[in-house]
Design a protein around this motif. Structure first.
Motif, PDB file in Angstrom:
ATOM      1  N   LYS A  95       0.880  -1.183   0.037  1.00  0.00           N
ATOM      2  CA  LYS A  95      -0.077   0.047   0.035  1.00  0.00           C
ATOM      3  C   LYS A  95       0.824   1.210   0.309  1.00  0.00           C
ATOM      4  O   LYS A  95       0.076   2.230   0.069  1.00  0.00           O
ATOM      5  CB  LYS A  95      -0.798   0.029   1.314  1.00  0.00           C
ATOM      6  CG  LYS A  95      -1.943  -0.989   1.167  1.00  0.00           C
ATOM      7  CD  LYS A  95      -2.881  -0.950  -0.069  1.00  0.00           C
ATOM      8  CE  LYS A  95      -3.861  -1.975   0.078  1.00  0.00           C
ATOM      9  NZ  LYS A  95      -4.635  -2.372  -1.088  1.00  0.00           N
ATOM     10  N   VAL A  96       2.049   1.179   0.022  1.00  0.00           N
ATOM     11  CA  VAL A  96       3.001   2.261   0.304  1.00  0.00           C
ATOM     12  C   VAL A  96       3.006   2.930  -1.359  1.00  0.00           C
ATOM     13  O   VAL A  96       3.481   2.274  -2.294  1.00  0.00           O
ATOM     14  CB  VAL A  96       4.687   1.963   0.609  1.00  0.00           C
ATOM     15  CG1 VAL A  96       5.246   3.164   0.329  1.00  0.00           C
ATOM     16  CG2 VAL A  96       4.263   1.378   2.138  1.00  0.00           C
ATOM     17  N   ALA A  97       2.554   4.138  -1.378  1.00  0.00           N
ATOM     18  CA  ALA A  97       2.685   4.821  -2.861  1.00  0.00           C
ATOM     19  C   ALA A  97       4.065   5.408  -3.211  1.00  0.00           C
ATOM     20  O   ALA A  97       4.479   5.330  -4.141  1.00  0.00           O
ATOM     21  CB  ALA A  97       1.479   5.844  -3.074  1.00  0.00           C
ATOM     22  N   TYR A  98       4.668   6.134  -2.241  1.00  0.00           N
ATOM     23  CA  TYR A  98       5.965   6.835  -2.292  1.00  0.00           C
ATOM     24  C   TYR A  98       6.490   7.002  -1.058  1.00  0.00           C
ATOM     25  O   TYR A  98       5.960   7.000   0.149  1.00  0.00           O
ATOM     26  CB  TYR A  98       5.960   8.039  -3.126  1.00  0.00           C
ATOM     27  CG  TYR A  98       4.782   9.244  -2.194  1.00  0.00           C
ATOM     28  CD1 TYR A  98       5.721   9.885  -1.424  1.00  0.00           C
ATOM     29  CD2 TYR A  98       3.682   9.106  -2.612  1.00  0.00           C
ATOM     30  CE1 TYR A  98       4.878  10.818  -0.735  1.00  0.00           C
ATOM     31  CE2 TYR A  98       2.987  10.249  -1.833  1.00  0.00           C
ATOM     32  CZ  TYR A  98       3.612  11.109  -0.943  1.00  0.00           C
ATOM     33  OH  TYR A  98       2.641  11.777  -0.348  1.00  0.00           O
ATOM     34  N   LEU A  99       8.001   7.235  -1.111  1.00  0.00           N
ATOM     35  CA  LEU A  99       8.659   7.650   0.127  1.00  0.00           C
ATOM     36  C   LEU A  99       9.372   8.985  -0.411  1.00  0.00           C
ATOM     37  O   LEU A  99       9.652   9.110  -1.441  1.00  0.00           O
ATOM     38  CB  LEU A  99       9.779   6.679   0.410  1.00  0.00           C
ATOM     39  CG  LEU A  99       9.460   5.271   1.084  1.00  0.00           C
ATOM     40  CD1 LEU A  99      10.682   4.439   1.372  1.00  0.00           C
ATOM     41  CD2 LEU A  99       8.729   5.468   2.091  1.00  0.00           C
ATOM     42  N   TYR A 100       9.375   9.925   0.597  1.00  0.00           N
ATOM     43  CA  TYR A 100       9.866  11.042   0.252  1.00  0.00           C
ATOM     44  C   TYR A 100      10.741  11.625   1.498  1.00  0.00           C
ATOM     45  O   TYR A 100      10.553  11.372   2.429  1.00  0.00           O
ATOM     46  CB  TYR A 100       8.942  12.433   0.118  1.00  0.00           C
ATOM     47  CG  TYR A 100       9.469  13.577  -0.376  1.00  0.00           C
ATOM     48  CD1 TYR A 100       9.870  13.929  -1.522  1.00  0.00           C
ATOM     49  CD2 TYR A 100       9.264  14.814   0.649  1.00  0.00           C
ATOM     50  CE1 TYR A 100      10.294  15.176  -1.754  1.00  0.00           C
ATOM     51  CE2 TYR A 100       9.800  15.920   0.156  1.00  0.00           C
ATOM     52  CZ  TYR A 100      10.362  16.091  -0.908  1.00  0.00           C
ATOM     53  OH  TYR A 100      10.824  17.450  -1.301  1.00  0.00           O
ATOM     54  N   PHE A 101      12.149  11.633   0.930  1.00  0.00           N
ATOM     55  CA  PHE A 101      13.278  11.960   2.077  1.00  0.00           C
ATOM     56  C   PHE A 101      13.453  13.591   2.083  1.00  0.00           C
ATOM     57  O   PHE A 101      13.875  14.127   1.110  1.00  0.00           O
ATOM     58  CB  PHE A 101      14.469  11.071   1.450  1.00  0.00           C
ATOM     59  CG  PHE A 101      14.260   9.801   1.628  1.00  0.00           C
ATOM     60  CD1 PHE A 101      14.259   9.067   3.025  1.00  0.00           C
ATOM     61  CD2 PHE A 101      13.992   9.241   0.483  1.00  0.00           C
ATOM     62  CE1 PHE A 101      14.140   7.694   2.970  1.00  0.00           C
ATOM     63  CE2 PHE A 101      13.852   7.797   0.416  1.00  0.00           C
ATOM     64  CZ  PHE A 101      13.772   6.934   1.451  1.00  0.00           C
ATOM     65  N   THR A 102      13.633  14.219   3.122  1.00  0.00           N
ATOM     66  CA  THR A 102      14.019  15.462   3.350  1.00  0.00           C
ATOM     67  C   THR A 102      15.234  15.573   4.270  1.00  0.00           C
ATOM     68  O   THR A 102      15.090  14.918   5.351  1.00  0.00           O
ATOM     69  CB  THR A 102      12.795  16.565   3.832  1.00  0.00           C
ATOM     70  OG1 THR A 102      12.338  15.920   4.915  1.00  0.00           O
ATOM     71  CG2 THR A 102      11.762  16.374   2.470  1.00  0.00           C
ATOM     72  N   ALA A 103      16.161  16.441   4.198  1.00  0.00           N
ATOM     73  CA  ALA A 103      16.885  16.768   5.022  1.00  0.00           C
ATOM     74  C   ALA A 103      16.691  17.304   6.271  1.00  0.00           C
ATOM     75  O   ALA A 103      15.578  18.282   6.133  1.00  0.00           O
ATOM     76  CB  ALA A 103      18.312  17.455   4.389  1.00  0.00           C
ATOM     77  N   ASP A 104      17.125  17.041   7.417  1.00  0.00           N
ATOM     78  CA  ASP A 104      16.691  17.776   8.866  1.00  0.00           C
ATOM     79  C   ASP A 104      17.280  19.251   8.644  1.00  0.00           C
ATOM     80  O   ASP A 104      18.501  19.207   9.331  1.00  0.00           O
ATOM     81  CB  ASP A 104      16.953  16.752   9.904  1.00  0.00           C
ATOM     82  CG  ASP A 104      16.570  17.330  11.297  1.00  0.00           C
ATOM     83  OD1 ASP A 104      17.160  17.091  12.191  1.00  0.00           O
ATOM     84  OD2 ASP A 104      15.671  18.169  11.106  1.00  0.00           O
ATOM     85  N   THR A 105      16.756  20.312   8.489  1.00  0.00           N
ATOM     86  CA  THR A 105      17.510  21.482   8.659  1.00  0.00           C
ATOM     87  C   THR A 105      17.122  22.201   9.778  1.00  0.00           C
ATOM     88  O   THR A 105      17.766  23.406  10.124  1.00  0.00           O
ATOM     89  CB  THR A 105      16.922  22.260   7.368  1.00  0.00           C
ATOM     90  OG1 THR A 105      15.560  22.500   7.416  1.00  0.00           O
ATOM     91  CG2 THR A 105      17.207  21.669   6.007  1.00  0.00           C
ATOM     92  N   GLY A 106      16.265  21.741  10.807  1.00  0.00           N
ATOM     93  CA  GLY A 106      15.985  22.325  12.048  1.00  0.00           C
ATOM     94  C   GLY A 106      15.054  23.685  11.733  1.00  0.00           C
ATOM     95  O   GLY A 106      14.567  23.732  10.703  1.00  0.00           O
ATOM     96  N   ARG A 107      14.669  24.026  12.825  1.00  0.00           N
ATOM     97  CA  ARG A 107      13.757  25.221  12.794  1.00  0.00           C
ATOM     98  C   ARG A 107      14.291  26.543  12.428  1.00  0.00           C
ATOM     99  O   ARG A 107      15.344  27.023  12.947  1.00  0.00           O
ATOM    100  CB  ARG A 107      12.709  25.381  14.088  1.00  0.00           C
ATOM    101  CG  ARG A 107      12.098  24.300  14.394  1.00  0.00           C
ATOM    102  CD  ARG A 107      10.880  24.845  15.242  1.00  0.00           C
ATOM    103  NE  ARG A 107       9.573  24.252  14.841  1.00  0.00           N
ATOM    104  CZ  ARG A 107       8.717  24.353  15.903  1.00  0.00           C
ATOM    105  NH1 ARG A 107       9.108  24.215  17.265  1.00  0.00           N
ATOM    106  NH2 ARG A 107       7.541  23.846  15.622  1.00  0.00           N
ATOM    107  N   LYS A 108      13.668  27.276  11.572  1.00  0.00           N
ATOM    108  CA  LYS A 108      14.252  28.544  11.384  1.00  0.00           C
ATOM    109  C   LYS A 108      13.523  29.532  12.463  1.00  0.00           C
ATOM    110  O   LYS A 108      12.212  29.601  12.551  1.00  0.00           O
ATOM    111  CB  LYS A 108      13.848  29.051   9.890  1.00  0.00           C
ATOM    112  CG  LYS A 108      14.613  28.272   9.090  1.00  0.00           C
ATOM    113  CD  LYS A 108      14.463  28.757   7.480  1.00  0.00           C
ATOM    114  CE  LYS A 108      15.169  28.016   6.614  1.00  0.00           C
ATOM    115  NZ  LYS A 108      14.914  28.336   5.274  1.00  0.00           N
ATOM    116  N   VAL A 109      14.381  30.501  13.162  1.00  0.00           N
ATOM    117  CA  VAL A 109      13.922  31.555  13.996  1.00  0.00           C
ATOM    118  C   VAL A 109      14.009  33.017  13.431  1.00  0.00           C
ATOM    119  O   VAL A 109      15.093  33.217  13.010  1.00  0.00           O
ATOM    120  CB  VAL A 109      14.530  31.245  15.342  1.00  0.00           C
ATOM    121  CG1 VAL A 109      13.943  32.105  16.524  1.00  0.00           C
ATOM    122  CG2 VAL A 109      14.115  29.698  15.818  1.00  0.00           C
TER     123      VAL A 109
END
Length: 77
Positions: free
Chosen positions: A55-69
């Motif tokens: 049932k998995v349609a896709y995987l999307y990977f994003t880099a952990d950039t942290g929160r912008k303040v």
């Protein structure tokens, strides 16, 4: 790293923060698909998300950039 998992016939995607490498996650999904089992991934806090592999349609990977303040950079005088 954040992994977003698209699931067939589901309106929303699942989002998991994990320490696993993208190649390891893909290998796990490929193995689950070939074995016709459940694909599971564990997040940074030890919680596990499981989805039927077919049932998995896709995987999307994003880099952990942290929160912008703040409001952005201030130009120097």
């Amino acid at each position: 790293m954040e992994v977003k998992i698209g699931v067939q016939n589901a309106a929303r995607e699942l989002s998991v923060e994990t320490d696993q490498e993208p190649d390891d996650v893909l290998k796990s999904l490929e193995s689950s698909i070939s074995d016709e089992t459940v694909f599971s991934i564990t997040d940074e806090k030890g919680r596990t998300v499981a989805v039927p592999a077919d049932k998995v349609a896709y995987l999307y990977f994003t880099a952990d950039t942290g929160r912008k303040v703040g409001f952005g950079l201030v130009a120097g005088n």
